[in-house]
Write an enzyme that holds these catalytic residues in place. Structure first.
Site, short mmCIF file in Angstrom:
data_model
loop_
_atom_site.label_atom_id
_atom_site.label_comp_id
_atom_site.label_asym_id
_atom_site.label_seq_id
_atom_site.Cartn_x
_atom_site.Cartn_y
_atom_site.Cartn_z
N CYS A 1 -78.66 -19.97 -21.92
CA CYS A 1 -80.08 -20.33 -21.84
C CYS A 1 -80.72 -20.18 -23.22
CB CYS A 1 -80.78 -19.42 -20.82
SG CYS A 1 -82.57 -19.53 -20.87
N ASP B 1 -94.08 -23.47 -29.96
CA ASP B 1 -93.19 -24.54 -29.50
C ASP B 1 -92.64 -25.29 -30.72
OD1 ASP B 1 -93.00 -26.26 -26.54
OD2 ASP B 1 -92.35 -27.26 -28.38
N GLY C 1 -91.29 -32.31 -15.12
CA GLY C 1 -90.95 -32.47 -16.54
C GLY C 1 -90.35 -31.23 -17.17
N HIS D 1 -91.53 -20.71 -18.18
CA HIS D 1 -92.39 -20.63 -19.37
C HIS D 1 -93.73 -21.30 -19.08
CE1 HIS D 1 -89.88 -24.25 -19.63
NE2 HIS D 1 -90.90 -24.85 -20.22
N HIS E 1 -96.87 -23.13 -21.11
CA HIS E 1 -97.36 -23.71 -22.36
C HIS E 1 -98.84 -23.35 -22.50
CE1 HIS E 1 -94.06 -26.87 -22.73
NE2 HIS E 1 -93.95 -26.57 -21.46
P1 5GP Z 1 -90.63 -27.91 -20.69
O1 5GP Z 1 -90.37 -29.34 -21.04
O2 5GP Z 1 -89.41 -27.29 -20.02
O3 5GP Z 1 -91.88 -27.64 -19.95
O4 5GP Z 1 -90.84 -27.17 -22.06
C1 5GP Z 1 -89.82 -26.77 -22.91
C2 5GP Z 1 -90.42 -26.65 -24.28
O5 5GP Z 1 -89.52 -25.89 -25.07
C3 5GP Z 1 -90.63 -27.98 -24.99
O6 5GP Z 1 -92.00 -28.14 -25.29
C4 5GP Z 1 -89.75 -27.86 -26.24
O7 5GP Z 1 -90.36 -28.44 -27.37
C5 5GP Z 1 -89.58 -26.37 -26.38
N1 5GP Z 1 -88.33 -25.98 -27.00
C6 5GP Z 1 -87.08 -26.43 -26.68
N2 5GP Z 1 -86.16 -25.84 -27.45
C7 5GP Z 1 -86.83 -24.98 -28.27
C8 5GP Z 1 -86.40 -24.07 -29.29
O8 5GP Z 1 -85.21 -23.93 -29.61
N3 5GP Z 1 -87.38 -23.36 -29.92
C9 5GP Z 1 -88.70 -23.49 -29.60
N4 5GP Z 1 -89.56 -22.74 -30.30
N5 5GP Z 1 -89.12 -24.33 -28.64
C10 5GP Z 1 -88.21 -25.06 -27.98
ZN ZN Z 2 -83.13 -17.56 -19.85
#
Ligand code: 5GP
Ligand code: ZN
Length: 114
Positions: free
Chosen positions: A4, A30, A93, A100, A102
């Protein structure tokens, strides 16, 4: 969870710009910011999505929101406004299977999201 990416961020195996950290949670910028302020807040415990939250996680989630209220103050977006988002599952999405939230702010955010 060894595969993960957010657990790897927690373990500092992957670097991140940490905004806040304590024994329960972590907040970091992010990597693909969608707004001038775009911070992710995660529990250190691996919970794969909001669907996997258990009754015992209630205090953890309330702690996350308490810290969000401190972060938005510190980032100067408390008064201008901001959005807290959780993407859950495929239609929601969600791309990273570690719970997490945002926090987006620093610009006018349109509604509804896509
Ligand atoms: P989701 O799409 O699952 O709601 O959000 C995942 C978020 O994690 C995305 O906005 C993506 O840019 C961010 N993200 C993915 N990989 C990384 C990473 O390695 N480092 C950071 N800081 N953010 C990440
Ligand atoms: Zn995890």
């Amino acid at each position: 969870m060894s595969d993960c990416i957010f657990c790897k961020i927690i373990n500092k195996e992957i670097p991140s710009e940490i905004v806040y950290e304590d024994e329960l949670i972590m907040a970091f910028n992010d990597i693909e910011a969608k707004a001038p302020v775009h911070i992710l807040i995660i529990p250190k415990k691996h919970i794969s999505s909001l669907n996997k939250m258990e009754d015992e996680d209630g205090e953890l989630i309330s702690h996350i929101f308490k810290i969000i209220s401190e972060i938005v103050k510190e980032k100067g977006i408390k008064e201008s406004g901001y959005r807290v988002v959780n993407n859950c599952g495929e239609n929601g999405g969600q791309t990273v299977d570690h719970l997490h939230f945002h926090v987006l702010g620093g610009r006018n955010l349109t509604w509804p999201p896509g």
